[in-house]
Design a protein around this motif. Structure first.
Motif, PDB file in Angstrom:
ATOM      1  N   ALA A 138      53.445  36.808  14.580  1.00  0.00           N
ATOM      2  CA  ALA A 138      53.283  35.547  15.421  1.00  0.00           C
ATOM      3  C   ALA A 138      54.552  35.634  16.343  1.00  0.00           C
ATOM      4  O   ALA A 138      54.217  35.098  17.457  1.00  0.00           O
ATOM      5  CB  ALA A 138      53.321  34.385  14.392  1.00  0.00           C
ATOM      6  N   PHE A 139      55.625  35.602  16.041  1.00  0.00           N
ATOM      7  CA  PHE A 139      56.977  35.536  16.910  1.00  0.00           C
ATOM      8  C   PHE A 139      56.694  36.582  18.360  1.00  0.00           C
ATOM      9  O   PHE A 139      57.048  36.256  19.233  1.00  0.00           O
ATOM     10  CB  PHE A 139      58.195  36.068  16.296  1.00  0.00           C
ATOM     11  N   LYS A 140      56.140  37.712  17.980  1.00  0.00           N
ATOM     12  CA  LYS A 140      55.967  38.758  19.001  1.00  0.00           C
ATOM     13  C   LYS A 140      54.953  38.355  19.894  1.00  0.00           C
ATOM     14  O   LYS A 140      55.035  38.284  21.049  1.00  0.00           O
ATOM     15  CB  LYS A 140      55.459  40.078  18.210  1.00  0.00           C
ATOM     16  N   GLU A 141      53.710  37.964  19.257  1.00  0.00           N
ATOM     17  CA  GLU A 141      52.739  37.408  20.084  1.00  0.00           C
ATOM     18  C   GLU A 141      53.052  36.166  21.096  1.00  0.00           C
ATOM     19  O   GLU A 141      52.819  36.108  22.317  1.00  0.00           O
ATOM     20  CB  GLU A 141      51.534  36.969  19.151  1.00  0.00           C
ATOM     21  N   LEU A 142      53.868  35.392  20.498  1.00  0.00           N
ATOM     22  CA  LEU A 142      54.055  33.919  21.161  1.00  0.00           C
ATOM     23  C   LEU A 142      55.251  34.586  22.375  1.00  0.00           C
ATOM     24  O   LEU A 142      55.099  34.081  23.464  1.00  0.00           O
ATOM     25  CB  LEU A 142      54.877  33.239  20.323  1.00  0.00           C
ATOM     26  N   ASP A 143      56.189  35.380  21.857  1.00  0.00           N
ATOM     27  CA  ASP A 143      56.741  36.040  23.130  1.00  0.00           C
ATOM     28  C   ASP A 143      56.171  36.785  24.143  1.00  0.00           C
ATOM     29  O   ASP A 143      56.486  36.351  25.243  1.00  0.00           O
ATOM     30  CB  ASP A 143      57.824  37.014  22.266  1.00  0.00           C
ATOM     31  N   GLY A 144      55.208  37.523  23.843  1.00  0.00           N
ATOM     32  CA  GLY A 144      54.200  38.337  24.875  1.00  0.00           C
ATOM     33  C   GLY A 144      53.826  37.229  25.596  1.00  0.00           C
ATOM     34  O   GLY A 144      53.564  37.314  26.908  1.00  0.00           O
ATOM     35  N   LEU A 145      53.186  35.965  25.104  1.00  0.00           N
ATOM     36  CA  LEU A 145      52.641  34.859  25.769  1.00  0.00           C
ATOM     37  C   LEU A 145      53.430  33.985  26.759  1.00  0.00           C
ATOM     38  O   LEU A 145      53.232  33.811  27.946  1.00  0.00           O
ATOM     39  CB  LEU A 145      51.594  34.045  25.105  1.00  0.00           C
ATOM     40  N   TYR A 146      54.730  33.850  26.222  1.00  0.00           N
ATOM     41  CA  TYR A 146      55.395  32.723  26.701  1.00  0.00           C
ATOM     42  C   TYR A 146      56.864  32.986  27.294  1.00  0.00           C
ATOM     43  O   TYR A 146      57.549  32.226  27.951  1.00  0.00           O
ATOM     44  CB  TYR A 146      55.663  31.511  25.916  1.00  0.00           C
ATOM     45  N   ARG A 147      57.382  34.268  26.995  1.00  0.00           N
ATOM     46  CA  ARG A 147      58.753  34.730  27.516  1.00  0.00           C
ATOM     47  C   ARG A 147      58.866  34.545  28.832  1.00  0.00           C
ATOM     48  O   ARG A 147      60.037  33.850  29.346  1.00  0.00           O
ATOM     49  CB  ARG A 147      58.895  36.127  26.955  1.00  0.00           C
ATOM     50  N   ASP A 148      58.001  34.947  29.978  1.00  0.00           N
ATOM     51  CA  ASP A 148      58.332  34.716  31.237  1.00  0.00           C
ATOM     52  C   ASP A 148      58.394  33.414  31.661  1.00  0.00           C
ATOM     53  O   ASP A 148      58.890  33.079  32.745  1.00  0.00           O
ATOM     54  CB  ASP A 148      57.026  35.574  31.865  1.00  0.00           C
TER      55      ASP A 148
END
Length: 191
Positions: free
Chosen positions: A73-83
């Protein structure tokens, strides 16, 4: 029953352990920006690095039943919202079931190889008891009443807004993807 003096002593000892980075004191008061932590490579990092970012702080463990679902889940959220300014700050902790016994190097290798993703990884810490890291004392003091002051298990979570204030605390059983709406709201907030 505790008297007024006995209630002040824990507060005095709490604030004496705070590491300040300087800057405008009024801006720093009551925020994560007052603190430092060693990253997983042993370098001291100011939490100033998270200014204008939404951050999910979590205590992690490699051998926990929640490990796979949380890191994915951390990886998915990072992919969606890091930028857009979202970060995960992961603090390995071996206090619950001895589920994080390895060295920092092995923990980092495990996360990188298992999830092809690495959150902001910090050195192993304690989140409860007399050796609680000052940042985690602060997180718990800001949002400790709804789930009890102590951290109950691996993958407890604290959500911090772009101004460094703790806005919510979540149980270890809450999947980080369930926080997506709140993360989006905080990322889109102008305050």
């Amino acid at each position: 029953m505790k008297g007024p003096t006995s209630l002040l002593l824990p507060l005095i000892s709490f604030f004496s352990g705070v590491v300040c980075d300087g800057g405008d004191e009024s801006d720093q008061h009551g925020t994560i920006y007052m603190f430092q932590a060693k990253n997983i490579d042993g370098k001291t990092v100011s939490m100033e690095k998270y200014r204008d970012k939404v951050v999910l702080f979590t205590n992690v463990a490699s051998y926990c039943g929640y490990t796979d679902s949380n890191y994915n889940a951390f990886k998915e959220l990072d992919g969606l919202y890091r930028d857009k300014g979202f970060r995960v700050a992961a603090f390995p902790c071996n206090q619950f079931g001895k589920q994080e016994p390895e060295s920092e190097l092995k923990i980092l290798d495990f996360v990188k190889s298992s999830y092809t993703y690495t959150p902001d990884m910090y050195s192993k810490i304690e989140v409860n008891g007399p050796n609680t890291h000052p940042l985690w004392k602060f997180l718990k003091s800001e949002r400790g009443s709804s789930l009890a002051a102590d951290i109950p298990w691996n993958f407890s979570k604290f959500l911090v807004d772009k101004n460094g204030h703790v806005v919510a605390r979540y149980s270890h059983s809450v999947n980080p993807l369930d926080l997506e709406e709140e993360i989006t709201r905080l990322l889109n907030s102008n305050s």
